[in-house]
Design a protein around this motif. Structure first.
Motif, PDB file in Angstrom:
ATOM      1  N   GLY A  97       4.650 -11.177  16.497  1.00  0.00           N
ATOM      2  CA  GLY A  97       5.184 -10.319  15.528  1.00  0.00           C
ATOM      3  C   GLY A  97       6.477 -10.205  15.615  1.00  0.00           C
ATOM      4  N   MET A  98       7.025  -9.085  14.826  1.00  0.00           N
ATOM      5  CA  MET A  98       8.542  -8.816  14.873  1.00  0.00           C
ATOM      6  C   MET A  98       8.552  -7.213  15.173  1.00  0.00           C
ATOM      7  SD  MET A  98      11.819  -9.912  12.950  1.00  0.00           S
ATOM      8  CE  MET A  98      12.126 -11.395  13.574  1.00  0.00           C
ATOM      9  N   ALA A 121      -0.803 -14.016   7.081  1.00  0.00           N
ATOM     10  CA  ALA A 121       0.263 -14.736   7.465  1.00  0.00           C
ATOM     11  C   ALA A 121       0.179 -16.088   7.744  1.00  0.00           C
ATOM     12  CB  ALA A 121       1.304 -13.866   8.492  1.00  0.00           C
ATOM     13  N   SER A 122      -0.647 -16.401   8.502  1.00  0.00           N
ATOM     14  CA  SER A 122      -0.712 -17.855   9.049  1.00  0.00           C
ATOM     15  C   SER A 122      -1.046 -19.015   7.816  1.00  0.00           C
ATOM     16  CB  SER A 122      -1.988 -18.013   9.849  1.00  0.00           C
ATOM     17  OG  SER A 122      -3.245 -17.979   9.377  1.00  0.00           O
ATOM     18  N   LEU A 123      -1.220 -18.540   6.578  1.00  0.00           N
ATOM     19  CA  LEU A 123      -1.333 -19.267   5.083  1.00  0.00           C
ATOM     20  C   LEU A 123      -0.014 -19.857   5.222  1.00  0.00           C
ATOM     21  CD1 LEU A 123      -3.864 -17.402   3.041  1.00  0.00           C
ATOM     22  CD2 LEU A 123      -4.214 -19.412   4.372  1.00  0.00           C
ATOM     23  N   ARG A 124       1.250 -19.204   5.687  1.00  0.00           N
ATOM     24  CA  ARG A 124       2.463 -19.673   5.564  1.00  0.00           C
ATOM     25  C   ARG A 124       2.872 -20.678   6.476  1.00  0.00           C
ATOM     26  NH1 ARG A 124       6.378 -18.005   2.362  1.00  0.00           N
ATOM     27  NH2 ARG A 124       7.825 -18.669   4.109  1.00  0.00           N
ATOM     28  N   HIS A 182      11.655 -14.277   6.883  1.00  0.00           N
ATOM     29  CA  HIS A 182      11.585 -12.959   6.612  1.00  0.00           C
ATOM     30  C   HIS A 182      10.048 -12.794   5.722  1.00  0.00           C
ATOM     31  CE1 HIS A 182      15.003 -11.273   8.321  1.00  0.00           C
ATOM     32  NE2 HIS A 182      15.626 -11.762   7.705  1.00  0.00           N
ATOM     33  N   HIS A 183       9.833 -13.898   5.170  1.00  0.00           N
ATOM     34  CA  HIS A 183       8.503 -13.489   4.091  1.00  0.00           C
ATOM     35  C   HIS A 183       7.359 -13.470   5.079  1.00  0.00           C
ATOM     36  CE1 HIS A 183      10.690 -14.341   0.445  1.00  0.00           C
ATOM     37  NE2 HIS A 183      11.268 -15.340   0.588  1.00  0.00           N
ATOM     38  N   TYR A 184       7.457 -14.539   6.015  1.00  0.00           N
ATOM     39  CA  TYR A 184       6.337 -14.414   6.928  1.00  0.00           C
ATOM     40  C   TYR A 184       6.099 -13.062   7.766  1.00  0.00           C
ATOM     41  CZ  TYR A 184       3.568 -15.200  11.347  1.00  0.00           C
ATOM     42  OH  TYR A 184       2.450 -14.985  12.262  1.00  0.00           O
ATOM     43  N   TYR A 185       6.919 -12.458   8.142  1.00  0.00           N
ATOM     44  CA  TYR A 185       7.014 -11.163   8.869  1.00  0.00           C
ATOM     45  C   TYR A 185       6.501 -10.105   7.907  1.00  0.00           C
ATOM     46  CZ  TYR A 185       9.105 -13.748  12.490  1.00  0.00           C
ATOM     47  OH  TYR A 185       9.329 -14.817  13.594  1.00  0.00           O
ATOM     48  N   ARG A 186       7.080  -9.949   6.645  1.00  0.00           N
ATOM     49  CA  ARG A 186       6.735  -9.128   5.416  1.00  0.00           C
ATOM     50  C   ARG A 186       5.287  -9.123   5.142  1.00  0.00           C
ATOM     51  NH1 ARG A 186      12.413 -10.182   2.313  1.00  0.00           N
ATOM     52  NH2 ARG A 186      13.716  -8.819   3.470  1.00  0.00           N
ATOM     53  N   THR A 187       4.838 -10.412   5.106  1.00  0.00           N
ATOM     54  CA  THR A 187       3.609 -10.828   4.537  1.00  0.00           C
ATOM     55  C   THR A 187       2.455 -10.214   5.729  1.00  0.00           C
ATOM     56  OG1 THR A 187       4.144 -12.610   3.337  1.00  0.00           O
ATOM     57  CG2 THR A 187       1.720 -12.488   4.164  1.00  0.00           C
ATOM     58  N   ARG A 188       2.741 -10.515   7.146  1.00  0.00           N
ATOM     59  CA  ARG A 188       2.036  -9.967   8.211  1.00  0.00           C
ATOM     60  C   ARG A 188       2.013  -8.458   8.268  1.00  0.00           C
ATOM     61  NH1 ARG A 188       2.209 -12.747  14.059  1.00  0.00           N
ATOM     62  NH2 ARG A 188       1.141 -11.284  15.299  1.00  0.00           N
ATOM     63  N   LYS A 189       3.050  -7.751   7.786  1.00  0.00           N
ATOM     64  CA  LYS A 189       3.096  -6.361   7.906  1.00  0.00           C
ATOM     65  C   LYS A 189       2.219  -5.843   6.735  1.00  0.00           C
ATOM     66  CE  LYS A 189       6.298  -2.522   8.153  1.00  0.00           C
ATOM     67  NZ  LYS A 189       7.567  -2.040   7.978  1.00  0.00           N
ATOM     68  N   LEU A 190       2.504  -6.317   5.789  1.00  0.00           N
ATOM     69  CA  LEU A 190       1.794  -5.783   4.453  1.00  0.00           C
ATOM     70  C   LEU A 190       0.257  -5.876   4.695  1.00  0.00           C
ATOM     71  CD1 LEU A 190       1.876  -4.661   1.736  1.00  0.00           C
ATOM     72  CD2 LEU A 190       2.217  -6.907   0.766  1.00  0.00           C
ATOM     73  N   ALA A 191      -0.212  -7.184   5.183  1.00  0.00           N
ATOM     74  CA  ALA A 191      -1.522  -7.323   5.480  1.00  0.00           C
ATOM     75  C   ALA A 191      -2.020  -6.434   6.326  1.00  0.00           C
ATOM     76  CB  ALA A 191      -1.965  -8.816   5.650  1.00  0.00           C
ATOM     77  N   ARG A 192      -1.320  -6.279   7.396  1.00  0.00           N
ATOM     78  CA  ARG A 192      -1.841  -5.397   8.464  1.00  0.00           C
ATOM     79  C   ARG A 192      -2.135  -3.936   7.846  1.00  0.00           C
ATOM     80  NH1 ARG A 192       2.153  -5.668  11.595  1.00  0.00           N
ATOM     81  NH2 ARG A 192       3.107  -3.601  11.241  1.00  0.00           N
ATOM     82  N   ILE A 193      -1.034  -3.354   7.050  1.00  0.00           N
ATOM     83  CA  ILE A 193      -1.156  -2.010   6.389  1.00  0.00           C
ATOM     84  C   ILE A 193      -2.285  -1.908   5.513  1.00  0.00           C
ATOM     85  CG2 ILE A 193       0.070  -0.479   4.953  1.00  0.00           C
ATOM     86  CD1 ILE A 193       2.723  -1.577   6.210  1.00  0.00           C
ATOM     87  N   LEU A 194      -2.453  -2.934   4.623  1.00  0.00           N
ATOM     88  CA  LEU A 194      -3.454  -2.857   3.694  1.00  0.00           C
ATOM     89  C   LEU A 194      -4.926  -2.976   4.156  1.00  0.00           C
ATOM     90  CD1 LEU A 194      -2.062  -5.135   0.726  1.00  0.00           C
ATOM     91  CD2 LEU A 194      -2.218  -2.969   0.959  1.00  0.00           C
ATOM     92  N   SER A 195      -4.769  -3.456   5.384  1.00  0.00           N
ATOM     93  CA  SER A 195      -6.292  -3.765   6.135  1.00  0.00           C
ATOM     94  C   SER A 195      -6.569  -2.376   7.117  1.00  0.00           C
ATOM     95  CB  SER A 195      -6.470  -4.891   7.126  1.00  0.00           C
ATOM     96  OG  SER A 195      -5.321  -4.951   8.147  1.00  0.00           O
ATOM     97  N   GLY A 196      -5.774  -1.391   7.069  1.00  0.00           N
ATOM     98  CA  GLY A 196      -5.904  -0.276   7.971  1.00  0.00           C
ATOM     99  C   GLY A 196      -5.466  -0.514   9.288  1.00  0.00           C
ATOM    100  N   GLY A 197      -4.490  -1.394   9.483  1.00  0.00           N
ATOM    101  CA  GLY A 197      -3.523  -1.308  10.815  1.00  0.00           C
ATOM    102  C   GLY A 197      -4.323  -2.612  11.816  1.00  0.00           C
TER     103      GLY A 197
END
Length: 283
Positions: free
Chosen positions: A174-175, A235-238, A211-226
């Motif tokens: 991650g970043m 994010a791996s779909l990218r 940046h799209h990759y890291y933003r997607t990864r961060k958003l998915a992590r937040i929406l899943s409760g961390g």
């Protein structure tokens, strides 16, 4: 493409409705993103076009065909002389971007070591072909299901005098704070090199995802409760989209001084990440 999606998200055979829903979602996001930004997000259509152009190529032929697209991709190797030209050797590498990491290393290593094989998830076998991969089967929780078979394959290749590329952490970093943060390297490299008395060469590629990759990864992590694993999976779909975006560019891969068989994973990670100052968080 369906097989790649099934493998990436562990979609069982017969779950056709789930697969169709996923494809519809990805196509819709791509269409919206093309309208707004002029670029695809998941690049589902573009990926299928490239797979058609590759026409079933695998292994070295696939690597060369990919690197020839978009006017040609330039991969510059530094320290290639550190890799023995013959005999069993483990190349322990960082894993900055995903699928493109193997393509970048293979682009310079296959001429130097035509016997190169990579340890990678089973899904990569569908893309790279079975001849250049030692596959790892994972369950939904990323638990290794094929440990015995994978170790046997690695050992057989090294004992036959082959070159083995292993991504130390097995996970794309991650970043944080503008630098990559790779998970701790696993001990498999150390144990296997010691068992086969094979030296280890630390390696790293100087690149990162968009940046799209890291933003997607961060958003998915937040929406899943961390849940970091969920964020990484979404994010791996990218990964293929990130690979296609890199074709036609110029990149550097680095190989450090050879290390003794059995060198600790902590030491190897430190050496590999240190090959490219400023790319990784200091350990």
């Amino acid at each position: 493409m369906d097989e790649l999606l099934r493998a990436r998200l562990r979609i069982a055979e017969g779950a056709d409705l789930r697969l169709k829903a996923l494809r519809l979602f990805m196509s819709t996001v791509d269409m919206f993103n093309r309208t707004v930004t002029g670029q695809s997000f998941f690049a589902l259509r573009e990926t299928e076009q490239v797979l058609t152009e590759l026409d079933g190529r695998t292994g070295a032929a696939l690597v060369r065909a990919l690197l020839a697209m978009n006017g040609g991709t330039r991969i510059t190797a530094h320290g290639l002389s550190n890799i023995p030209s013959r005999g069993g050797v483990v190349i322990g590498s960082t894993h900055p971007t995903g699928t493109f990491d193997f393509i970048a290393h293979a682009g310079v290593l296959l001429d130097h070591r035509p016997d190169l094989k990579v340890v990678a998830n089973r899904e990569a076998e569908r893309f790279l072909g079975p001849d250049c991969i030692i596959a790892v089967d994972l369950d939904r929780n990323d638990t290794v299901l094929s440990a015995r078979q994978t170790r046997a394959g690695m050992k057989a290749h090294l004992q036959a005098g082959g070159a083995l590329l292993v991504f130390g952490s097995g996970r794309v970093p991650g970043m944080a704070g503008g630098v990559l943060v790779e998970p701790p390297w696993r001990s498999g490299i150390t144990r296997m090199s010691a068992a086969c008395d094979a030296p280890i060469v630390p390696a790293s590629a100087n690149m990162r995802n968009s940046h799209h990759y890291y933003r997607t990864r961060k958003l998915a992590r937040i929406l899943s409760g961390g849940n970091e694993d969920f964020g990484r999976t979404v994010a791996s779909l990218r990964y293929v989209s990130e690979l296609l975006a890199k074709l036609g560019g110029s990149y550097d891969v680095h190989y450090g001084p050879v290390q003794p068989a059995g060198t600790s994973p902590e030491r190897l990670q430190h050496l590999a990440e240190g090959l490219i100052p400023g790319l990784y968080r200091p350990s």
